[in-house]
Design an enzyme around this catalytic site. Structure first.
Site, PDB file in Angstrom:
ATOM      1  N   ARG A 252       7.231   0.850  -4.004  1.00  0.00           N
ATOM      2  CA  ARG A 252       7.804   1.391  -2.260  1.00  0.00           C
ATOM      3  C   ARG A 252       6.774   0.905  -1.601  1.00  0.00           C
ATOM      4  NH1 ARG A 252       2.354   1.648  -2.021  1.00  0.00           N
ATOM      5  NH2 ARG A 252       2.422   2.498   0.421  1.00  0.00           N
ATOM      6  N   GLY A 253       6.331   0.516  -0.657  1.00  0.00           N
ATOM      7  CA  GLY A 253       6.350  -0.368   0.716  1.00  0.00           C
ATOM      8  C   GLY A 253       7.171  -0.947   0.960  1.00  0.00           C
TER       9      GLY A 253
ATOM     10  N   ARG B 297      16.101   5.348   2.062  1.00  0.00           N
ATOM     11  CA  ARG B 297      14.424   5.914   2.182  1.00  0.00           C
ATOM     12  C   ARG B 297      15.547   5.517   3.919  1.00  0.00           C
ATOM     13  NH1 ARG B 297       8.337   4.870   0.529  1.00  0.00           N
ATOM     14  NH2 ARG B 297       8.372   6.351   1.695  1.00  0.00           N
TER      15      ARG B 297
ATOM     16  N   GLN C 126      -1.281   7.393  -0.962  1.00  0.00           N
ATOM     17  CA  GLN C 126      -1.710   6.455  -1.780  1.00  0.00           C
ATOM     18  C   GLN C 126      -2.780   5.019  -1.142  1.00  0.00           C
ATOM     19  OE1 GLN C 126       0.902   7.418   0.705  1.00  0.00           O
ATOM     20  NE2 GLN C 126       2.472   7.133   0.197  1.00  0.00           N
TER      21      GLN C 126
ATOM     22  N   ASP D  46       6.149  -0.417   8.621  1.00  0.00           N
ATOM     23  CA  ASP D  46       7.648  -0.414   8.324  1.00  0.00           C
ATOM     24  C   ASP D  46       8.631  -0.476   8.847  1.00  0.00           C
ATOM     25  OD1 ASP D  46       5.400   1.702   6.611  1.00  0.00           O
ATOM     26  OD2 ASP D  46       7.345   1.569   5.119  1.00  0.00           O
TER      27      ASP D  46
ATOM     28  N   ASN E 150       4.320   3.254  10.453  1.00  0.00           N
ATOM     29  CA  ASN E 150       3.683   3.458   9.664  1.00  0.00           C
ATOM     30  C   ASN E 150       3.176   4.817   9.040  1.00  0.00           C
ATOM     31  OD1 ASN E 150       2.709   1.292   7.596  1.00  0.00           O
ATOM     32  ND2 ASN E 150       0.489   1.594   8.346  1.00  0.00           N
TER      33      ASN E 150
HETATM   34  O1  MRU Z   1       5.912   6.032   2.250  1.00  0.00           O
HETATM   35  P1  MRU Z   1       4.874   4.790   1.815  1.00  0.00           P
HETATM   36  O2  MRU Z   1       4.068   5.008   0.641  1.00  0.00           O
HETATM   37  O3  MRU Z   1       6.699   3.671   0.776  1.00  0.00           O
HETATM   38  O4  MRU Z   1       4.623   3.489   2.640  1.00  0.00           O
HETATM   39  C1  MRU Z   1       3.991   2.446   3.093  1.00  0.00           C
HETATM   40  C2  MRU Z   1       3.547   1.921   4.086  1.00  0.00           C
HETATM   41  O5  MRU Z   1       3.704   3.188   5.182  1.00  0.00           O
HETATM   42  C3  MRU Z   1       3.002   0.382   4.107  1.00  0.00           C
HETATM   43  O6  MRU Z   1       1.619   0.467   5.163  1.00  0.00           O
HETATM   44  C4  MRU Z   1       4.559  -0.754   4.372  1.00  0.00           C
HETATM   45  O7  MRU Z   1       5.105   0.131   4.146  1.00  0.00           O
HETATM   46  C5  MRU Z   1       3.224  -1.554   5.000  1.00  0.00           C
HETATM   47  S1  MRU Z   1       3.296  -2.285   2.537  1.00  0.00           S
HETATM   48  C6  MRU Z   1       3.112  -3.812   2.779  1.00  0.00           C
END
Ligand code: MRU
Length: 383
Positions: A53-54, A108, A233, A274, A284
């Site tokens: 993720r991220g 996603r 997270q 994101d 985000n």
């Molecule tokens: O649902 P996630 O854990 O994938 O969400 C991630 C985020 O919102 C992060 O802040 C974003 O992807 C940036 S990661 C460098």
């Protein structure tokens, strides 16, 4: 399948080249487990379940997935792709790859890095195919483009591209970290939401990068990590990464951001993203926009940090960014020993929200710090 030198990142090709290996982020911080994924279904699930993720990490992972799938599609046929008699092998291979890309893309919706990486990989495949077709039309003997099986050549090009995407991300994160650090001084407090560290990228991360770089340089930063409900997270990953690096990190519940700001402990908010729309609206992790609203109230600058692969000028505003809705069970029962809500209660579980550009002091990319007016300044840099 050729052997590749695995990069020591949280997403990489397994040393024997047979699969993608990821650090399973759902197991952290309790267990550090490497997970191997091989089939397209396993890849889809790894993204959907947030094992990887991220936004940038998802893009890097998707790129490696395309390479591994391409290799698998040719492995049992000495570099060729089984196709209907009389049909064009290259076109059949590209069509099959395109279907895999579309499948992974549907895992996603919000992080544009996923679609960005898949599009880039498909472009690479098509470019290689065109080179092969042109060389064959010219009939130059002794040219590997002519002599070697086309699907194997395309798979190899995809491998090179996946490594390049990851290397570029390492570079971008380092530059983002340097730009972010230029805004901080010794003793500053920084609040962050969700996880935008090395686990979410390659190295350093985006929002956490400046804090990790400060630590390396002996600059003391007090980091505050929102736990980030519902999937934690911030508690599970950001607190873990910062603690591992020896950073002075304090974990808070999401609803404590206001008091730490009011106490004067926060000099800046750094968050990842994101997808950033052309006008600077930034999607985000859910709860980010609330942090930005609080920061404005307390006069604290709020910065969004991300690589150029997260900027999507095709979205005019945040209203064009698709927001992922996830299972209500994540709110009702996940991470609790027993369910903490009445069984079956209706839940609304958006995974992201959009922070209005008016609340953002700057968008920090590898190219520098973009200030308002974002529409003009983002277009000038990325248009
Ligand atoms: O649902 P996630 O854990 O994938 O969400 C991630 C985020 O919102 C992060 O802040 C974003 O992807 C940036 S990661 C460098």
């Amino acid at each position: 399948m050729r052997m590749m030198e695995p990069l020591a990142e949280n997403v990489h090709i397994a040393a024997d080249g047979s699969a993608i290996e990821i650090v399973n982020q759902t197991k952290l911080p309790g267990e550090y487990v490497l997970k191997r994924v091989r089939t397209a279904e396993e890849m889809y699930d790894a993204i959907q379940r947030l094992e990887v993720r991220g936004a940038p990490a998802i893009g890097i992972f998707a790129a490696y997935c395309m390479y591994a799938l391409a290799e698998q599609m040719t492995a049992d046929n000495h570099g060729h792709f089984p196709h209907a008699a009389g049909s064009d092998e290259i076109q059949a291979f590209l069509d099959a790859l395109g279907k895999k890309a579309a499948f992974l893309r549907s895992s996603r919706p919000t992080a544009v890095n996923l679609a960005w990486a898949l599009d880039r990989m498909m472009r690479t495949a098509r470019e290689k195919a065109n080179q092969i077709t042109a060389a064959r039309a010219a009939g130059a003997a002794g040219n590997p483009l002519v002599d070697e099986p086309a699907p194997a050549q395309i798979a190899e090009a995809l491998g090179d591209e996946a490594i390049l995407i990851q290397k570029e991300d390492i570079e971008m994160c380092r530059k983002i970290s340097e730009h972010g650090l230029s805004l901080l001084k010794d003793g500053d407090g920084v609040l962050t939401h969700c996880n935008a560290g090395p686990l979410a990228t390659s190295r350093y991360g985006t929002a956490i990068g400046p804090i990790l770089l400060a630590q390396e340089k002996g600059i003391h930063i007090r980091a505050f990590a929102d736990e980030t409900r519902p999937l934690l997270q911030g508690a599970r990953l950001t607190a873990y990464e910062l603690q591992q690096a020896g950073v002075d990190v304090t974990l808070i519940c999401d609803n404590m951001a206001s008091i730490v700001m009011k106490n004067g402990w926060i000099n800046a908010c750094f968050v990842g993203c994101d997808r950033v729309a052309a006008n600077g609206d930034a999607a985000n992790k859910i709860g980010t926009s609330g942090v930005a609203i609080l920061a404005k109230h307390y006069g604290i600058p709020f910065y969004v940090l991300g690589p150029s692969s997260t900027i999507d000028l095709s979205c005019e505003t945040g209203a064009d960014i698709p927001i992922e809705l996830r299972d209500g069970e994540e709110i009702r029962s996940m991470h609790y020993e027993k369910p903490m809500a009445p069984e079956g209660v209706k839940c609304f579980n958006p995974a992201f929200d959009v922070t209005d550009h008016e609340l953002i002091a700057g968008i920090i990319t590898e190219k520098g710090i973009v200030r308002p007016p974002f529409k003009e300044n983002l277009a000038a840099l990325f248009g």
